[in-house]
Design a protein around this motif. Structure first.
Motif, mmCIF file in Angstrom:
data_model
loop_
_atom_site.group_PDB
_atom_site.id
_atom_site.type_symbol
_atom_site.label_atom_id
_atom_site.label_comp_id
_atom_site.label_asym_id
_atom_site.label_seq_id
_atom_site.Cartn_x
_atom_site.Cartn_y
_atom_site.Cartn_z
ATOM 1 N N ARG A 1 -1.503 4.465 -1.375
ATOM 2 C CA ARG A 1 -2.727 4.674 -0.585
ATOM 3 C C ARG A 1 -3.874 5.072 -1.508
ATOM 4 O O ARG A 1 -4.568 6.073 -1.297
ATOM 5 N N GLU B 1 0.854 -1.192 0.000
ATOM 6 C CA GLU B 1 0.000 0.000 0.000
ATOM 7 C C GLU B 1 0.893 1.246 0.000
ATOM 8 O O GLU B 1 1.005 1.960 0.991
ATOM 9 N N ARG C 1 4.453 10.120 -1.952
ATOM 10 C CA ARG C 1 4.901 9.180 -0.912
ATOM 11 C C ARG C 1 6.409 9.309 -0.688
ATOM 12 O O ARG C 1 6.895 9.226 0.446
#
Length: 595
Positions: free
Chosen positions: A196, A193, A248
Motif C-alpha cells: 500500500r 498492492e 502487512r
C-alpha cells in the motif's frame, strides 16, 4: 559410485509409479535431524514415494504399507503398531525461485520437459513462486500469449505482479505465483498492492489469498554498493520496503490468516549464509573482536573483511625437511604450535595451526612426518583453521546494510516469522542459493543464501522435518550438513563445470554445451522435501528453495477483491472472472474488501 546410485534411484522414483513405502521406527526423522519431536509432523512410516502426477500425499498406486490407498483416499496409512488405517493430512510443497528472467527460463524448461505443467508436476509443487520475471503485462494481454509464456498452464492458475514504472526501469523486477488446481478449487484471489505504497508500482510483491493462507511472493530491492551517490537513498528505500512488508504480514496474522513469505530478500542474516571469507570483523586495540590473540593492523573500531584477517595470520616457511622435523616437539598432536619457533628465517607464533606441507593438507603428526620425508625441502603453511573461526564476524549485509539485516533478524527473532531452512537444517553450512555466474563462483560454491521461505510459527509447526542427511550432495563420506556436500550439490558432484571466459560475451555465460545435457538437468528433481532444489546453472544464477508442509489448513474466507485480482491476470476477460477465481466464495456482507 554410491552417490551416483543414490541419484539414479531418486530419478527412477520420479519417472516410475510409486512403490510401497519402507517402514521405519517412529521418531527416526527427529533423531536424524536432531530436531525436537514437535518439528516432525508425519510419522516416519508415512509413505514417501514420489507421485508423478505432482501430488505428494501418499501413494497413488496400491501399497500394502499404506493399506491400499489410491488417488481418492491418498494419505490413508497404517502404522507399525496397528493395521487400522489412520488418515494423515495431505502434504503441500511450496517452491520459490528467482528465475532471473522468466522468458529464458521458461524457454529452457519447455525445451527440456515439454512445458511448465509437466515440469511442475515432476517437481511436485503445489505452489510455485518466481521472482525477477522481467515480464511486462502487454506480453500477457491475450490467452494465446499467456499460454506461450506459461501463464496459462493445464494444472495451475497463475497470478502476476508487473513493474509499472516507465522508461529504462520498466523491464525489470516482477514476480509470479502458480497455484495448483486442487489447491485453488475452493477459491483464490490476488493483489499486487501488498505494501500500500508507491513501491508497489515496482512489481516486487504479490499476495495470493487462499482463504486461511496468505502467500506473499517477494523480490526485495538490491543495493548497488558501487553507486556511492545513491547508496543512502537505496538503503532508506530497502528499509522502508521491509518495514512495510512486515507490517502487512502482521495485519494478515491479526486477521486470522496463516502467512508464508517467500522469495529473494537480497539479504543474509546469519554469518553462515555467506562464504567465510566474505564476512566482516571489527578491530579494537589491534585485535579482532571475538577472536583469540590475532594481531591485525587497522584503525581502532574499524571493520575488515575476514579474508584480510586470515591472510594476516598466515605464516609460510621454506626450509630443509630435516629442520622442520626437528621442530615437531613444538607442535601438538592436533598440529597446533605450542611453543614459538624459528624456521627458514620466519618466526611461527604460538597458537597457529599447521595447514599444509608442500600444498598438501595434513591432519595429524603421522601424515606430517610422511609429507616431510617425501622431499628434501618443505614449504609449511601455518594459519587459522575454519573451525577456530566458527560464527565469528557478520555477513556483508549486516555490515553494509545493517538496518535492513536487523529488520529481517528482528522479525525472525521475535516478530512471529520462522526461517524454514534454518529451522529444519540448523547445522548445514554453505548452503547457498545465489552465485556470481559470470565469475564461475557456483563451481567453487562461493555464494550467498538470499532466498527464503518464511512462515508464521503456527504454519512452521506443519513443516516436514526432512533429515539434513537427505539434502542434495550428501554421500557416504560427506554428511549433508558439511561444506563438501554443499559443493557437491551446487556442482552435481563436479559434473557442472565453469564456463570459458571467452564465452561470456556470447550471452550464454558459456553454458550452452551443458544446458542440454538431460542427465545433468534431471538431477534437479528430488522427492518433495524442505530444503533446496539445485536447478541447472543455465536456468538462472539462483537455485530454488522449497518447503514441505503437512496438515496445512488453508480453508477460510477470501479477503481480496475480484478487481484487485484482475490486475494480476491481464489475459482474463471480465465476464469469466468468477469461474476462473473459484465459485461459491462466501464473504461477510459488511466486510470491506482489501485491495
Amino acid at each position: 559410485q554410491a552417490s551416483q546410485a543414490s541419484q539414479a534411484a531418486s530419478q527412477a522414483a520420479l519417472a516410475t509409479p510409486a512403490t510401497p513405502c519402507e517402514e521405519a521406527a517412529p521418531g527416526a526423522q527427529a533423531e536424524a535431524t536432531g530436531q525436537p519431536a514437535t518439528a516432525t509432523l508425519l510419522p516416519a512410516e508415512v509413505c514417501g514415494a514420489s507421485t508423478p502426477s505432482g501430488s505428494s500425499g501418499g501413494c497413488l498406486t496400491a501399497c500394502s504399507a499404506c493399506s491400499g490407498t489410491d488417488a481418492g483416499n491418498a494419505g490413508m496409512v497404517s502404522t507399525a503398531a496397528s493395521e487400522t488405517p489412520t488418515k494423515v493430512p495431505r502434504e503441500l510443497l511450496l517452491v520459490s525461485w528467482n528465475c532471473g528472467g522468466f522468458a529464458k527460463a521458461h524457454s529452457l524448461i519447455r525445451s527440456h520437459y515439454g512445458g511448465l505443467d509437466p515440469y511442475l508436476r515432476r517437481v511436485g509443487a503445489a505452489i510455485f513462486c518466481v521472482q525477477e520475471t522481467k515480464t511486462l503485462p502487454g506480453l500477457l494481454s491475450s490467452v494465446e500469449e499467456a499460454k506461450q509464456m506459461g501463464a496459462i498452464s493445464e494444472g495451475y492458475r497463475s497470478f502476476w505482479a508487473f513493474n509499472q514504472l516507465k522508461g529504462k526501469l520498466s523491464g525489470f523486477n516482477g514476480v509470479a505465483t502458480w497455484i495448483r488446481e486442487d489447491i485453488a478449487k475452493s477459491g483464490v484471489m490476488a493483489t499486487h498492492e501488498v505494501l500500500r505504497d508507491p513501491l508497489d508500482l515496482e512489481g516486487r510483491c504479490l499476495l495470493v489469498d487462499l482463504g486461511g493462507l496468505a502467500v506473499i511472493n517477494v523480490y526485495a530491492p538490491r543495493i548497488d554498493h558501487e553507486d556511492g551517490e545513491r547508496l543512502e537513498a537505496m538503503l532508506e528505500k530497502k528499509t522502508r520496503f521491509l518495514n512495510l512488508l512486515w507490517k502487512r504480514v502482521e495485519e494478515l496474522r491479526q486477521a486470522g490468516q496463516r502467512v508464508v513469505v517467500c522469495g529473494d530478500l537480497n539479504l543474509t542474516w546469519r554469518p553462515r549464509d555467506c562464504r567465510l571469507t566474505r564476512r566482516w570483523v571489527q578491530i579494537v586495540d589491534g585485535h579482532v573482536v571475538g577472536g583469540k590473540d590475532w594481531p591485525v593492523e587497522g584503525e581502532n573500531g574499524s571493520c575488515l573483511p575476514l579474508a584480510d584477517v586470515l591472510k594476516a595470520q598466515r605464516v609460510s616457511c621454506i626450509a630443509p625437511a630435516e629442520h622442520a622435523l626437528a621442530r615437531l616437539p613444538s607442535v601438538s598432536d592436533e598440529l597446533i604450535v605450542t611453543e614459538s619457533f624459528l624456521l627458514g628465517g620466519v618466526q611461527v607464533p604460538v597458537g597457529r595451526a599447521l595447514l599444509a606441507v608442500n600444498g598438501e593438507q595434513v591432519s595429524d603428526l603421522e601424515s606430517l612426518r610422511a609429507a616431510l620425508q617425501r622431499d628434501e625441502t618443505a614449504t609449511l603453511d601455518f594459519g587459522l583453521r575454519e573451525s577456530e573461526i566458527g560464527e565469528l564476524g557478520v555477513s556483508p549485509h549486516m555490515h553494509r546494510e545493517r538496518p535492513c539485516a536487523e529488520s529481517l533478524r528482528s522479525v525472525l527473532a521475535g516478530g512471529g516469522l520462522v526461517d524454514s531452512f534454518a529451522l529444519i537444517h540448523p547445522t548445514a553450512i554453505e548452503r547457498f542459493t545465489c552465485w556470481n555466474q559470470h565469475l564461475n563462483l557456483r563451481y567453487s560454491n562461493c555464494g550467498t543464501r538470499l532466498d527464503y521461505i518464511l512462515c508464521d510459527e503456527a504454519t512452521a509447526a506443519t513443516l516436514v522435518a526432512t533429515p539434513t542427511s537427505e539434502l542434495a550432495g550428501a554421500d557416504d563420506r560427506h554428511p549433508g550438513h558439511s561444506r563438501e556436500a554443499a559443493l557437491q550439490a551446487a556442482t552435481s558432484f563436479g559434473r557442472w563445470h565453469g564456463a570459458l571466459s571467452r564465452s561470456f560475451s556470447e550471452g550464454e555465460a558459456g553454458l550452452s554445451i551443458q544446458q542440454s545435457d538431460m542427465r545433468l538437468n534431471d538431477t534437479q528433481f528430488r522427492p518433495p522435501h524442505t530444503g533446496l532444489l539445485y536447478t541447472p546453472p543455465s536456468y538462472s544464477d539462483h537455485v530454488a528453495v522449497c518447503a514441505l508442509f503437512a496438515g496445512l489448513d488453508h480453508s477460510g474466507t477470501l479477503r481480496l477483491s475480484v478487481k484487485a485480482t484482475r490486475t494480476c491476470t491481464p489475459w482474463v476477460a471480465q465476464p469469466g472472472l468468477s469461474s476462473f477465481f473459484g465459485r461459491g466464495t462466501k464473504r461477510p456482507a459488511s466486510a470491506s474488501l482489501q485491495s
